[in-house]
Design a protein around this motif. Structure first.
Motif, PDB file in Angstrom:
ATOM      1  N   TYR A  50     -16.324  33.364  43.115  1.00 11.01           N
ATOM      2  CA  TYR A  50     -15.027  32.934  42.605  1.00 11.01           C
ATOM      3  C   TYR A  50     -14.020  32.935  43.743  1.00 11.01           C
ATOM      4  O   TYR A  50     -14.262  33.482  44.822  1.00 11.01           O
ATOM      5  CB  TYR A  50     -14.537  33.850  41.472  1.00 11.01           C
ATOM      6  CG  TYR A  50     -14.326  35.289  41.877  1.00 11.01           C
ATOM      7  CD1 TYR A  50     -13.098  35.735  42.353  1.00 11.01           C
ATOM      8  CD2 TYR A  50     -15.369  36.210  41.795  1.00 11.01           C
ATOM      9  CE1 TYR A  50     -12.904  37.045  42.737  1.00 11.01           C
ATOM     10  CE2 TYR A  50     -15.187  37.529  42.172  1.00 11.01           C
ATOM     11  CZ  TYR A  50     -13.953  37.941  42.638  1.00 11.01           C
ATOM     12  OH  TYR A  50     -13.768  39.242  43.014  1.00 11.01           O
ATOM     13  N   LEU A  51     -12.873  32.303  43.461  1.00 13.52           N
ATOM     14  CA  LEU A  51     -11.775  32.213  44.416  1.00 13.52           C
ATOM     15  C   LEU A  51     -10.557  32.879  43.806  1.00 13.52           C
ATOM     16  O   LEU A  51     -10.095  32.489  42.739  1.00 13.52           O
ATOM     17  CB  LEU A  51     -11.460  30.757  44.760  1.00 13.52           C
ATOM     18  CG  LEU A  51     -10.280  30.516  45.711  1.00 13.52           C
ATOM     19  CD1 LEU A  51     -10.577  31.093  47.077  1.00 13.52           C
ATOM     20  CD2 LEU A  51      -9.959  29.035  45.810  1.00 13.52           C
ATOM     21  N   GLY A  52     -10.038  33.887  44.465  1.00 15.08           N
ATOM     22  CA  GLY A  52      -8.860  34.579  43.971  1.00 15.08           C
ATOM     23  C   GLY A  52      -9.008  36.081  44.059  1.00 15.08           C
ATOM     24  O   GLY A  52      -9.998  36.611  44.566  1.00 15.08           O
ATOM     25  N   ASN A  53      -7.991  36.758  43.533  1.00 18.08           N
ATOM     26  CA  ASN A  53      -7.953  38.216  43.532  1.00 18.08           C
ATOM     27  C   ASN A  53      -7.933  38.695  42.088  1.00 18.08           C
ATOM     28  O   ASN A  53      -7.006  38.383  41.330  1.00 18.08           O
ATOM     29  CB  ASN A  53      -6.719  38.722  44.280  1.00 18.08           C
ATOM     30  CG  ASN A  53      -6.700  40.227  44.434  1.00 18.08           C
ATOM     31  OD1 ASN A  53      -7.663  40.917  44.086  1.00 18.08           O
ATOM     32  ND2 ASN A  53      -5.603  40.745  44.964  1.00 18.08           N
ATOM     33  N   VAL A  54      -8.961  39.450  41.700  1.00 18.94           N
ATOM     34  CA  VAL A  54      -9.073  39.902  40.318  1.00 18.94           C
ATOM     35  C   VAL A  54      -7.940  40.850  39.956  1.00 18.94           C
ATOM     36  O   VAL A  54      -7.455  40.859  38.815  1.00 18.94           O
ATOM     37  CB  VAL A  54     -10.441  40.571  40.090  1.00 18.94           C
ATOM     38  CG1 VAL A  54     -10.584  41.047  38.656  1.00 18.94           C
ATOM     39  CG2 VAL A  54     -11.560  39.613  40.445  1.00 18.94           C
ATOM     40  N   GLN A  55      -7.476  41.638  40.864  1.00 13.28           N
ATOM     41  CA  GLN A  55      -6.428  42.611  40.602  1.00 13.28           C
ATOM     42  C   GLN A  55      -5.026  42.013  40.644  1.00 13.28           C
ATOM     43  O   GLN A  55      -4.057  42.708  40.333  1.00 13.28           O
ATOM     44  CB  GLN A  55      -6.509  43.751  41.614  1.00 13.28           C
ATOM     45  CG  GLN A  55      -7.827  44.517  41.576  1.00 13.28           C
ATOM     46  CD  GLN A  55      -7.882  45.620  42.615  1.00 13.28           C
ATOM     47  OE1 GLN A  55      -6.981  45.746  43.445  1.00 13.28           O
ATOM     48  NE2 GLN A  55      -8.944  46.414  42.568  1.00 13.28           N
ATOM     49  N   SER A  56      -4.898  40.761  41.007  1.00 17.82           N
ATOM     50  CA  SER A  56      -3.586  40.136  41.089  1.00 17.82           C
ATOM     51  C   SER A  56      -3.066  39.790  39.693  1.00 17.82           C
ATOM     52  O   SER A  56      -3.832  39.469  38.782  1.00 17.82           O
ATOM     53  CB  SER A  56      -3.654  38.870  41.945  1.00 17.82           C
ATOM     54  OG  SER A  56      -2.403  38.215  41.961  1.00 17.82           O
ATOM     55  N   LYS A  57      -1.766  39.824  39.527  1.00 15.45           N
ATOM     56  CA  LYS A  57      -1.120  39.443  38.274  1.00 15.45           C
ATOM     57  C   LYS A  57      -0.353  38.122  38.404  1.00 15.45           C
ATOM     58  O   LYS A  57       0.421  37.754  37.510  1.00 15.45           O
ATOM     59  CB  LYS A  57      -0.158  40.542  37.826  1.00 15.45           C
ATOM     60  CG  LYS A  57       0.976  40.820  38.806  1.00 15.45           C
ATOM     61  CD  LYS A  57       1.896  41.894  38.271  1.00 15.45           C
ATOM     62  CE  LYS A  57       3.060  42.137  39.241  1.00 15.45           C
ATOM     63  NZ  LYS A  57       3.984  43.177  38.729  1.00 15.45           N
ATOM     64  N   ILE A  58      -0.590  37.421  39.486  1.00 13.72           N
ATOM     65  CA  ILE A  58       0.090  36.145  39.736  1.00 13.72           C
ATOM     66  C   ILE A  58      -0.760  35.009  39.183  1.00 13.72           C
ATOM     67  O   ILE A  58      -1.961  34.935  39.446  1.00 13.72           O
ATOM     68  CB  ILE A  58       0.338  35.941  41.242  1.00 13.72           C
ATOM     69  CG1 ILE A  58       1.096  37.129  41.827  1.00 13.72           C
ATOM     70  CG2 ILE A  58       1.122  34.663  41.486  1.00 13.72           C
ATOM     71  CD1 ILE A  58       1.247  37.081  43.331  1.00 13.72           C
ATOM     72  N   MET A  59      -0.144  34.124  38.428  1.00 16.23           N
ATOM     73  CA  MET A  59      -0.832  32.975  37.861  1.00 16.23           C
ATOM     74  C   MET A  59      -0.605  31.754  38.753  1.00 16.23           C
ATOM     75  O   MET A  59       0.533  31.446  39.113  1.00 16.23           O
ATOM     76  CB  MET A  59      -0.334  32.697  36.445  1.00 16.23           C
ATOM     77  CG  MET A  59      -1.057  31.547  35.758  1.00 16.23           C
ATOM     78  SD  MET A  59      -0.408  31.193  34.112  1.00 16.23           S
ATOM     79  CE  MET A  59       1.247  30.648  34.505  1.00 16.23           C
TER      80      MET A  59
END
Length: 711
Positions: free
Chosen positions: A640-649
C-alpha cells in the motif's frame, strides 16, 4: 336475489302491498300510461308481492319459505381471524393511540427538527429536488393547525421560486416562466405577515431564464426587484445574480434598500451606454454626484449595516469605468458586520498593496484572486498586520507568488485561528530569502488546498518514480532531487509534525506522491461516478490481443478499468503483484482522452497509478513449505501507499464535483468554485433525477451559494 331498499325497511308487509297496489292502480288509470304503449301485467305484480311476503315471513334462523332462502352475511378472512391469538388482522386498541391534546401541546422544537430532517433528505443530496421538498411541506401544512404553523414559517422563511413544468397550467404571460413569481408577489403584498417572515429567496430557475432570454432580460430583472421590495426582512438572494454595468437597474436599487441583507455580490461588467446630448450640455463644467460612478456605488452600499458577506469581481481586465480606490475601501469600511470578503479581477488602480492594510480587523474569511496590484512585498507586509489575526480561512488564487517565505508567513503562528488555507496558481514559488529554510507551522490548520498547475507533467507510469524531468536541488540532508520545492517543503513540515491539526489535504498535482505518502492509505483513488468515462479506448492494442479471453476475442471486447473496479475484492487482479491489469495501466492512462486537460480525473488517475505501483512492493510474503523443504505456495500481499497511523485524508474531489466539459480550456479552475458557479453559467440542462424532475434545467436546480467560495 333479494334486494331491500333502505327507504322502505320501516314499512310492514301490508303497507308495502297497499302502496304497491295503489301505485299500480294509478298507473293503470293514467291515460298517459297506455299512450306510451306500456301494458300492465297483473300476474307479474302478484308474483313479486308473494315473493316479498315470503321473504319477510322467513324466520331468523335462515329456514326457507316456499323454496326461497334469505341471504346471509359472510365474514371476511380478516374478520374471522381478528379475535384469534397473535392474529395479523387484530386491530390496535384505542387506548394505544395518543390523545389529540398531546399533539396540540407538543413543543415547537419537535416540529422544527422533523422539518430540518425533511430538508436534509430532499436538498442535502447530490441532485436535490426542491419540487418534492415543497410538495411534502404543503402536504404537512394540511395535516393539522400545529403542522400548518410550523410549515408556513419554513416555506415562507426560505422561498423557492421554481419554473413550472411544461404541462403545468398557469396564466400565460409575456415572459414565459414567471407565472409563479407573480403569484408569489401578489400573496406577499396582500399578506404583510407572511412578507415579514421571508428571509431567503432561492430562484436558480430565474437565473437560467435570464441567461437564455434576449430582450426580456430587463422585464425579468424588474419582476425580481418587485419581489425583493415585497420582502422587508430579506437577508439572502440565492441563485439570481446579474452583472452591474454602472447604470441604474431596479434590482440593485431594491437590494440597497434591504437593511437586513447579509450577502451581496457585485460583478462589474462593461456595457455600452448611449450619451444624451442634452444632459451633457447641462452638466458641462459642473460636478454632479449622481453622475459619478464612485458616489453612486457608495450610495448603493450605504445602508448595508448587517452585511456579513461581500464579493467584488471585475469581469474585464481593462474596464471602461473602473472602480477607484475610494469606492472599494470606502465600501468595505462602512460595513461594520463584514466577516467574509472576496476580491477578484480588480485592477491595480482599484486594489493595491496599500488597500490590503485598509481591510477591517474582524474578517474571518478572505479570498484574494487575480489581483494585479498585489505583489510579494505587499503580501509580506500584510501577513504581519493585525488584520490576519482573526482569519479562519485564507485563499490566495492566481497572485503569482514567487517567494516561499511569503507563503510560510501565512502558515505560521501569526494566524492563531487559521483553519483553512488555499493556494492555487500556475508557477510554483521557489525563491526564499534568509539563511534558514522556511517552515510551515500552524497549530490550528485543518484543511489545505495545494494547487500548483505547473507541476502537471506527463501522464504517470507505474515504472517511473514520479520525478520531474528537471529536478531542483533541495537543501535538505538527503540531498535528493525533487520535482517541486514548495511541495517538498510542505511534505517535510507535515512529516516533522509542524501541522498537528491537519485533517484534509487536496493536492491536484503531486508529481512525486510526497503528500499522498503521508496521508491515510486509499483503497482506490477513482470515483465510481467516473467509471464509465475511464475505460480502455475502443481501438485494438497489443494488450487487448494478449490478455483478451477466448470468449471475448470473438466479440472484440477488452478488459477496461470499469470492469476492474466492479470486480470483487478477492478476485481483483491488483491484489497480486505483477497482474496483467497493472501492467496495462500505463497505456490506459496515456490513451485516456481526459488526460489532455488539467481535469480532476487526471489527478485521480495519477494517484491510482501510484497506488498500483506501491503494491509491487509488498509488506509481507506468505510461503507454504512442505516437510521436505519445497515451497508449495508463495504469495506477496499487503502492499500500500501511505501512512496507516496518519489522520490526514488525501482528498481528490473538487468543489461541488465540478468537472470541465471542454478539454481545450487549460487556464480554468476545475477544483475551486468560482464566480461563474455562483452565476450559474456552467450548469448543463436536460438531465432528470430519480423523481423525474429536471435537474440542472428549469426545475430541481440548486445554485452554488456565496459561502461556498470560502474554504
Amino acid at each position: 336475489m333479494l334486494q331491500l331498499r333502505p327507504g322502505r325497511l320501516h314499512l310492514s308487509p301490508g303497507d308495502a302491498f297497499e302502496r304497491h297496489q295503489s301505485s299500480a292502480q294509478v298507473n293503470e288509470e293514467d291515460p298517459t300510461y297506455h299512450s306510451h304503449g306500456a301494458q300492465f301485467d297483473s300476474a307479474r305484480i302478484n308474483q313479486s308481492i308473494a315473493f316479498r311476503r315470503a321473504s319477510l315471513a322467513t324466520s331468523s334462523r335462515g329456514r326457507a319459505y316456499d323454496g326461497y332462502e334469505i341471504p346471509r352475511l359472510t365474514k371476511t378472512p380478516w374478520e374471522l381471524e381478528r379475535y384469534k391469538r397473535n392474529s395479523l388482522w387484530k386491530r390496535t386498541p384505542n387506548d394505544a393511540r395518543l390523545p389529540q391534546h398531546v399533539f396540540k401541546t407538543l413543543p415547537r422544537e419537535v416540529y422544527d427538527c422533523i422539518l430540518e430532517q425533511l430538508e436534509l433528505i430532499h436538498l442535502g443530496q447530490h441532485q436535490p429536488c426542491p419540487s418534492c421538498y415543497l410538495k411534502d411541506l404543503c402536504s404537512l401544512s394540511l395535516t393539522s393547525r400545529a403542522w400548518a404553523r410550523s410549515t408556513t414559517l419554513q416555506m415562507y422563511g426560505k422561498i423557492w421560486v421554481l419554473g413550472h413544468d411544461p404541462g403545468y397550467r398557469l396564466p400565460k404571460l409575456r415572459v414565459a416562466g414567471t407565472s409563479r413569481l407573480k403569484l408569489l408577489r401578489r400573496t406577499l403584498r396582500e399578506r404583510n405577515t407572511l412578507a415579514k417572515v421571508v428571509r431567503e429567496l432561492h430562484m436558480p430557475d430565474l437565473q437560467a431564464l435570464y441567461c437564455s432570454a434576449s430582450i426580456e432580460r430587463e422585464e425579468i430583472v424588474d419582476l425580481v426587484a418587485s419581489l425583493v421590495m415585497a420582502c422587508p426582512s430579506l437577508e439572502r438572494l440565492v441563485g439570481f445574480q446579474i452583472p452591474y454595468t454602472h447604470s441604474f437597474d431596479r434590482l440593485s436599487h431594491a437590494l440597497s434598500r434591504r437593511t437586513k441583507l447579509k450577502e451581496r455580490m457585485w460583478v462589474m461588467m462593461d456595457a455600452y451606454v448611449e450619451e444624451d446630448e442634452d444632459e451633457e450640455g447641462i452638466t458641462q463644467g459642473f460636478y454632479h454626484a449622481a453622475c459619478d460612478p464612485t458616489e453612486r456605488f457608495l450610495e448603493l452600499n450605504a445602508n448595508q449595516e448587517s452585511l456579513s458577506t461581500l464579493i467584488l469581481h471585475q469581469e474585464s481586465a481593462k474596464p471602461t469605468i473602473d472602480l477607484t480606490y475610494r469606492a472599494v475601501v470606502g465600501t468595505i469600511r462602512q460595513m461594520h458586520a463584514l466577516r467574509h470578503l472576496s476580491l477578484s479581477g480588480l485592477s491595480a488602480s482599484s486594489f493595491s498593496n496599500l488597500a490590503l492594510t485598509a481591510l477591517p480587523p474582524d474578517l474571518q474569511s478572505l479570498r484574494l484572486e487575480n489581483l494585479s496590484g498585489i505583489n510579494d512585498k505587499g503580501l509580506q507586509r500584510f501577513s504581519s498586520s493585525h488584520v490576519v489575526a482573526s482569519l479562519k480561512s485564507l485563499a490566495l488564487i492566481d497572485l503569482d507568488i514567487n517567494r516561499l517565505d511569503v507563503v510560510a508567513a501565512f502558515i505560521s503562528p501569526r494566524l492563531p485561528l487559521l483553519e483553512g488555507f488555499t493556494m492555487s496558481q500556475h508557477r510554483a514559488p521557489v525563491q526564499y530569502t534568509g539563511p534558514d529554510t522556511p517552515v510551515f507551522r500552524s497549530e490550528t490548520l485543518k484543511r489545505i488546498h495545494w494547487e500548483l498547475r505547473s507541476q502537471a507533467g506527463p501522464p504517470p507510469t507505474l515504472l517511473s518514480s514520479f520525478a520531474s524531468q528537471n529536478p531542483q536541488c533541495f537543501p535538505f540532508p538527503n540531498g535528493g532531487p525533487v520535482a517541486c520545492l514548495a511541495t517538498k517543503l510542505l511534505a517535510t513540515s507535515i512529516e516533522d509534525c509542524f501541522l498537528p491539526a491537519l485533517e484534509r489535504i487536496r493536492a491536484p498535482y503531486d508529481p512525486e506522491g510526497l503528500l499522498q505518502t503521508l496521508c491515510k492509505p486509499l483503497d482506490t483513488a477513482l470515483l465510481r461516478s467516473a467509471m464509465s468515462l475511464v475505460t480502455t479506448p475502443p481501438r485494438p492494442t497489443s494488450f487487448d490481443q494478449k490478455f483478451s479471453t477466448s470468449s471475448d476475442s470473438d466479440t472484440g471486447s477488452t478488459y477496461s478499468l470499469k470492469q476492474f473496479l466492479s470486480t470483487a475484492p478477492d478476485e481483483r487482479t491488483d491484489s497480486v503483484m505483477g497482474s496483467p491489469f497493472s501492467a496495462s495501466f500505463d497505456s490506459l492512462v496515456k490513451d485516456t482522452p481526459l488526460t489532455s486537460a488539467l481535469a480532476p480525473a487526471r489527478s485521480r488517475l495519477a494517484a491510482q497509478a501510484r497506488i498500483l505501483a506501491a503494491r509491487r512492493n509488498p509488506q509481507m510474503v506468505v510461503r507454504v513449505v512442505d516437510p521436505e523443504g519445497n515451497v508449495c505456495l508463495e504469495k506477496s500481499m499487503a502492499g500500500y501507499l501511505g501512512n496507516v497511523q496518519s489522520k490526514i485524508m488525501y482528498d481528490l474531489k473538487p468543489d461541488r464535483n465540478r468537472e470541465v466539459v471542454d478539454g481545450d480550456v487549460v487556464d480554468a479552475h476545475e477544483w475551486l468554485a468560482g464566480i461563474d458557479d455562483v452565476m450559474g453559467e456552467w450548469e448543463v440542462a436536460g438531465r432528470y433525477g430519480g423523481c423525474r424532475h429536471a435537474v440542472g434545467g428549469w426545475v430541481g436546480r440548486k445554485a452554488v451559494e456565496m459561502r461556498e467560495l470560502f474554504c
